[in-house]
Write a protein that holds these residues in place. Structure first.
Motif, PDB file in Angstrom:
ATOM      1  N   LEU A 179     -63.298 -15.663   4.048  1.00 27.35           N
ATOM      2  CA  LEU A 179     -62.659 -16.539   3.071  1.00 27.35           C
ATOM      3  C   LEU A 179     -63.487 -16.498   1.794  1.00 27.35           C
ATOM      4  O   LEU A 179     -64.685 -16.195   1.823  1.00 27.35           O
ATOM      5  CB  LEU A 179     -62.561 -17.970   3.607  1.00 27.35           C
ATOM      6  N   PHE A 180     -62.838 -16.832   0.667  1.00 27.77           N
ATOM      7  CA  PHE A 180     -63.490 -16.617  -0.611  1.00 27.77           C
ATOM      8  C   PHE A 180     -63.553 -17.885  -1.450  1.00 27.77           C
ATOM      9  O   PHE A 180     -62.720 -18.790  -1.319  1.00 27.77           O
ATOM     10  CB  PHE A 180     -62.757 -15.515  -1.385  1.00 27.77           C
ATOM     11  N   GLN A 181     -64.549 -17.905  -2.311  1.00 30.13           N
ATOM     12  CA  GLN A 181     -64.731 -18.950  -3.314  1.00 30.13           C
ATOM     13  C   GLN A 181     -64.479 -18.300  -4.675  1.00 30.13           C
ATOM     14  O   GLN A 181     -65.141 -17.332  -5.034  1.00 30.13           O
ATOM     15  CB  GLN A 181     -66.152 -19.497  -3.226  1.00 30.13           C
ATOM     16  N   VAL A 182     -63.506 -18.842  -5.390  1.00 31.12           N
ATOM     17  CA  VAL A 182     -63.120 -18.260  -6.680  1.00 31.12           C
ATOM     18  C   VAL A 182     -63.408 -19.270  -7.785  1.00 31.12           C
ATOM     19  O   VAL A 182     -62.937 -20.408  -7.727  1.00 31.12           O
ATOM     20  CB  VAL A 182     -61.628 -17.868  -6.701  1.00 31.12           C
ATOM     21  N   THR A 183     -64.189 -18.844  -8.788  1.00 32.50           N
ATOM     22  CA  THR A 183     -64.533 -19.704  -9.917  1.00 32.50           C
ATOM     23  C   THR A 183     -64.074 -19.053 -11.214  1.00 32.50           C
ATOM     24  O   THR A 183     -64.345 -17.870 -11.445  1.00 32.50           O
ATOM     25  CB  THR A 183     -66.054 -19.956  -9.984  1.00 32.50           C
ATOM     26  N   GLU A 184     -63.372 -19.824 -12.019  1.00 36.09           N
ATOM     27  CA  GLU A 184     -62.968 -19.355 -13.346  1.00 36.09           C
ATOM     28  C   GLU A 184     -63.515 -20.312 -14.388  1.00 36.09           C
ATOM     29  O   GLU A 184     -63.504 -21.527 -14.196  1.00 36.09           O
ATOM     30  CB  GLU A 184     -61.450 -19.234 -13.455  1.00 36.09           C
TER      31      GLU A 184
END
Length: 255
Positions: A179-184
């Motif tokens: 699973l991933f952590q996405v930061t913008e």
């Protein structure tokens, strides 16, 4: 391995030449079906032979574990229980009427999209905060064509905002499914004082036949001087109303 399966699939399909006089019915009929992690889904496949022959129907897994299958005369039901990311892949229903064969493939897409958003800063201070960041946790897939992030003012995208960067990191997990952590991060245009109270981070997952969104509000806050001025103004107005009431009560004519 996956490339080898992709090359073998057209050959396998070529061996299963569509027959005549029968009809393979699959529910759901879509070639791609999206299922959330932890959910269960049923796939039913039925075949009726037009010439009275007994139909044989069976689900098969091509590039992944199949799941639970219960087959009978003319029908086969596939259950995917408590779907995990590793359950994604292609399933095929194959039916026979004598020597005639029929086939239908379904690509199962498994996704993770919990409502787990964090923002930075937690509240905007006009004149000081120009950059904001939004992080979505435990998502999959995280590809830009499937998973998108935006900054909204009310229900519309904030005009003049500039995207700075986007980071994708794998979340630490006990199981094997990644699973991933996405930061913008964005650079804000001038927002004025006070900051807009309805600035939102919105994340969207777009899959075949399905579009889901989550929001997290980034509240605006007044600077200390502006907050003090506003508090003093409210207090002054309350005092003025009290003095007017006392003056009216003292000067009103008595009956």
């Amino acid at each position: 391995m996956e490339q080898g399966l992709a090359l073998l699939l057209p050959l396998f399909l070529g061996l299963l030449q569509p027959g005549h006089g029968g009809r393979l019915e699959v529910e759901p009929p879509e070639p791609e079906v999206a299922v959330a992690v932890g959910e269960s889904r049923q796939f039913a496949c039925r075949l009726a032979c037009a010439d009275g022959q007994v139909a044989s129907v069976q689900w098969r897994g091509l590039d992944t574990s199949l799941g639970s299958v219960k087959s009978g005369t003319g029908s086969s039901v596939l259950w995917v229980h408590n779907a995990s990311l590793s359950a994604a892949g292609t399933r095929m229903c194959v039916g026979y009427c004598g020597k005639r064969s029929f086939h239908h493939t379904v690509n199962l897409l498994v996704f993770a999209f919990p409502d787990q958003l964090t923002v930075s800063p937690e509240s905007l201070v006009p004149g000081r905060d120009r950059e904001v960041a939004c992080t979505a946790h435990n998502v999959s897939p995280a590809r830009p064509d499937v998973f998108s992030m935006s900054l909204l003012l009310g229900d519309q995208e904030l005009e003049g905002v500039q995207t700075l960067d986007r980071d994708v990191m794998e979340e630490p997990q006990e199981d094997e499914d990644p699973l991933f952590q996405v930061t913008e991060r964005w650079l804000l245009p001038p927002l004025g004082i006070p900051a807009p109270p309805t600035l939102h981070c919105q994340v969207t997952m777009s899959l075949p036949g399905l579009e889901l969104s989550h929001r997290r509000t980034i509240p605006g806050s007044l600077p200390a001087s502006a907050a003090l001025w506003t508090g003093s103004l409210v207090l002054g107005l309350l005092l003025l109303v009290f003095l007017i009431y006392r003056l009216w009560k003292r000067c009103r004519p008595t009956s």
